[in-house]
Scaffold this active site. Structure first.
Site, PDB file in Angstrom:
ATOM      1  N   SER A  33       0.809  -1.218   0.000  1.00  0.00           N
ATOM      2  CA  SER A  33       0.000   0.000   0.000  1.00  0.00           C
ATOM      3  C   SER A  33       0.846   1.273   0.000  1.00  0.00           C
ATOM      4  O   SER A  33       0.422   2.299  -0.547  1.00  0.00           O
ATOM      5  CB  SER A  33      -0.932  -0.005   1.212  1.00  0.00           C
ATOM      6  OG  SER A  33      -0.173  -0.208   2.394  1.00  0.00           O
ATOM      7  N   THR A  34       2.042   1.242   0.586  1.00  0.00           N
ATOM      8  CA  THR A  34       2.841   2.475   0.677  1.00  0.00           C
ATOM      9  C   THR A  34       3.417   2.835  -0.687  1.00  0.00           C
ATOM     10  O   THR A  34       3.455   4.020  -1.064  1.00  0.00           O
ATOM     11  CB  THR A  34       3.963   2.309   1.728  1.00  0.00           C
ATOM     12  OG1 THR A  34       3.424   1.654   2.867  1.00  0.00           O
ATOM     13  CG2 THR A  34       4.531   3.652   2.149  1.00  0.00           C
ATOM     14  N   ASP A  86      10.359   0.482  -2.456  1.00  0.00           N
ATOM     15  CA  ASP A  86       9.612  -0.669  -1.961  1.00  0.00           C
ATOM     16  C   ASP A  86       9.196  -0.418  -0.513  1.00  0.00           C
ATOM     17  O   ASP A  86       9.735   0.477   0.155  1.00  0.00           O
ATOM     18  CB  ASP A  86      10.476  -1.945  -2.073  1.00  0.00           C
ATOM     19  CG  ASP A  86       9.633  -3.203  -2.168  1.00  0.00           C
ATOM     20  OD1 ASP A  86       8.424  -3.149  -1.896  1.00  0.00           O
ATOM     21  OD2 ASP A  86      10.202  -4.262  -2.505  1.00  0.00           O
ATOM     22  N   GLY A  87       8.268  -1.212  -0.030  1.00  0.00           N
ATOM     23  CA  GLY A  87       7.819  -1.123   1.355  1.00  0.00           C
ATOM     24  C   GLY A  87       8.528  -2.155   2.215  1.00  0.00           C
ATOM     25  O   GLY A  87       9.389  -2.905   1.739  1.00  0.00           O
ATOM     26  N   ALA A  88       8.162  -2.204   3.486  1.00  0.00           N
ATOM     27  CA  ALA A  88       8.706  -3.227   4.392  1.00  0.00           C
ATOM     28  C   ALA A  88       7.717  -3.417   5.537  1.00  0.00           C
ATOM     29  O   ALA A  88       6.892  -2.546   5.813  1.00  0.00           O
ATOM     30  CB  ALA A  88      10.069  -2.797   4.928  1.00  0.00           C
ATOM     31  N   LYS A  99      10.350  -8.299   5.005  1.00  0.00           N
ATOM     32  CA  LYS A  99       9.401  -8.036   3.929  1.00  0.00           C
ATOM     33  C   LYS A  99       8.574  -9.301   3.684  1.00  0.00           C
ATOM     34  O   LYS A  99       8.839 -10.338   4.254  1.00  0.00           O
ATOM     35  CB  LYS A  99      10.148  -7.645   2.651  1.00  0.00           C
ATOM     36  CG  LYS A  99      10.849  -6.309   2.784  1.00  0.00           C
ATOM     37  CD  LYS A  99      11.508  -5.866   1.504  1.00  0.00           C
ATOM     38  CE  LYS A  99      10.660  -5.935   0.279  1.00  0.00           C
ATOM     39  NZ  LYS A  99       9.358  -5.241   0.385  1.00  0.00           N
ATOM     40  N   GLY A 100       7.566  -9.175   2.817  1.00  0.00           N
ATOM     41  CA  GLY A 100       6.867 -10.382   2.371  1.00  0.00           C
ATOM     42  C   GLY A 100       5.442 -10.560   2.856  1.00  0.00           C
ATOM     43  O   GLY A 100       4.837 -11.585   2.583  1.00  0.00           O
ATOM     44  N   ARG A 101       4.875  -9.529   3.552  1.00  0.00           N
ATOM     45  CA  ARG A 101       3.459  -9.646   3.931  1.00  0.00           C
ATOM     46  C   ARG A 101       2.605  -9.883   2.684  1.00  0.00           C
ATOM     47  O   ARG A 101       1.616 -10.597   2.701  1.00  0.00           O
ATOM     48  CB  ARG A 101       3.014  -8.368   4.676  1.00  0.00           C
ATOM     49  CG  ARG A 101       1.576  -8.368   5.137  1.00  0.00           C
ATOM     50  CD  ARG A 101       1.020  -6.956   5.260  1.00  0.00           C
ATOM     51  NE  ARG A 101       1.366  -6.116   4.117  1.00  0.00           N
ATOM     52  CZ  ARG A 101       0.747  -6.156   2.942  1.00  0.00           C
ATOM     53  NH1 ARG A 101      -0.242  -6.987   2.760  1.00  0.00           N
ATOM     54  NH2 ARG A 101       1.134  -5.364   1.955  1.00  0.00           N
ATOM     55  N   GLU A 108      10.862  -9.121  -5.133  1.00  0.00           N
ATOM     56  CA  GLU A 108      11.382  -7.891  -4.517  1.00  0.00           C
ATOM     57  C   GLU A 108      12.886  -8.011  -4.275  1.00  0.00           C
ATOM     58  O   GLU A 108      13.634  -7.041  -4.442  1.00  0.00           O
ATOM     59  CB  GLU A 108      10.637  -7.621  -3.207  1.00  0.00           C
ATOM     60  CG  GLU A 108       9.194  -7.202  -3.442  1.00  0.00           C
ATOM     61  CD  GLU A 108       8.354  -7.110  -2.173  1.00  0.00           C
ATOM     62  OE1 GLU A 108       7.380  -6.362  -2.189  1.00  0.00           O
ATOM     63  OE2 GLU A 108       8.656  -7.812  -1.192  1.00  0.00           O
TER      64      GLU A 108
HETATM   65  C1  5RP Z   1       5.128  -7.261   0.027  1.00  0.00           C
HETATM   66  C2  5RP Z   1       5.959  -6.440   0.922  1.00  0.00           C
HETATM   67  C3  5RP Z   1       5.454  -5.054   1.214  1.00  0.00           C
HETATM   68  O1  5RP Z   1       6.362  -4.149   0.677  1.00  0.00           O
HETATM   69  C4  5RP Z   1       5.330  -4.868   2.701  1.00  0.00           C
HETATM   70  O2  5RP Z   1       4.451  -5.860   3.201  1.00  0.00           O
HETATM   71  C5  5RP Z   1       4.780  -3.483   3.054  1.00  0.00           C
HETATM   72  O3  5RP Z   1       3.460  -3.324   2.644  1.00  0.00           O
HETATM   73  P1  5RP Z   1       2.600  -2.037   3.017  1.00  0.00           P
HETATM   74  O4  5RP Z   1       3.285  -0.869   2.389  1.00  0.00           O
HETATM   75  O5  5RP Z   1       1.232  -2.309   2.446  1.00  0.00           O
HETATM   76  O6  5RP Z   1       2.560  -1.924   4.521  1.00  0.00           O
HETATM   77  O7  5RP Z   1       7.006  -6.817   1.379  1.00  0.00           O
HETATM   78  O8  5RP Z   1       5.664  -8.548  -0.135  1.00  0.00           O
END
Ligand code: 5RP
Length: 238
Positions: A33-34, A86-88, A99-101, A108
């Site tokens: 989402s970020t 990228d997000g985390a 990472k990896g939610r 990635e």
């Molecule tokens: C996906 C990820 C995402 O970058 C991580 O989960 C962050 O997501 P969000 O910005 O929605 O909190 O690693 O595999």
């Protein structure tokens, strides 16, 4: 922290990262989402004349980038990226990541490897002293019982990730399964990353320790952003 405040932080971080993109860059587009806020800002900047090309890390990133009109390429065309955004799920003080939610950590990781600089966008809730989140592990289905047993042998509690609006296991963009593994504590993230990633059948776990040297973390807070950079870095813009 309320959902709304998180969104404020994510939006500020995403937009800040998008403003780091320069004319003609090839940019890795992360998942989550970020990063969507970064893509939204990139689309605005393209309307103002910026040219860029994106390399998506997942089907989600690809679909959203197309919605925003961001031109795309792939690692097959270009495997030296200027920047990846990228997000985390968690960031520690040494700029290591979980990472990896979104189950996208394997692609990635490829994009992080290909990028000269990695810009991680998070809200302040993600910044921790030491890791506590489950470590997602992408595994070929054949090896799931073996990998789960080895993870348990490392002191973890492995759980196969189940789908939402889909019965049975989550299937990744690469056609594999995901095990989420909780550890009572993660004292040596580098060693754990190597131990998990070298298990036969594992594609990639969500621990990202080896990219810290080229990582900038952009943290969105209620009133603005702050950045974390490697200790000896001369700054992202140099
Ligand atoms: C996906 C990820 C995402 O970058 C991580 O989960 C962050 O997501 P969000 O910005 O929605 O909190 O690693 O595999």
């Amino acid at each position: 922290m309320t959902e709304q405040l998180q969104d404020v932080g994510k939006r500020l971080a995403g937009r800040y990262a998008a403003d780091l993109v320069e004319e003609g860059m090839v940019v890795g587009l992360g998942t989550g989402s970020t990063v969507l806020f970064a893509m939204e800002r990139l689309a605005e900047r393209m309307n103002e004349g910026l040219s860029l090309c994106g390399v998506p890390t997942s089907y989600q990133a690809e679909l959203r980038a197309r919605t925003f009109g961001i031109p795309l390429t792939s690692l097959a065309e270009c495997c030296e990226l200027d920047l990846a955004i990228d997000g985390a799920d968690q960031v520690d003080p040494s700029l290591r990541l979980i990472k990896g939610r979104g189950a996208a950590q394997t692609r990635e990781r490829c994009i992080a490897e290909a990028a000269r600089r990695l810009v991680i966008v998070v809200d302040e809730r993600k910044v921790v002293g030491s890791f506590s989140a489950p470590v997602p592990v992408e595994v070929i289905s054949f090896a799931v019982p073996l990998v789960a047993s080895r993870l348990a042998g490392m002191g973890g509690s492995p759980v196969v990730r189940e789908g939402v609006s889909k019965d049975g296991p989550v299937i990744t963009d690469n056609g594999n399964w995901v095990i989420d593994c909780t550890f009572p504590s993660i004292d040596d993230p580098d060693a754990l990353e190597t131990a998990i990633n070298t298990l036969p059948g594992v594609l990639s776990c969500g621990l990202f320790c080896e990219f810290a040297e080229k990582t900038t973390v952009v943290i969105g807070e209620k009133e603005g952003i702050r950045t974390l950079m490697p200790r000896y870095s001369r700054g992202l813009c140099e």
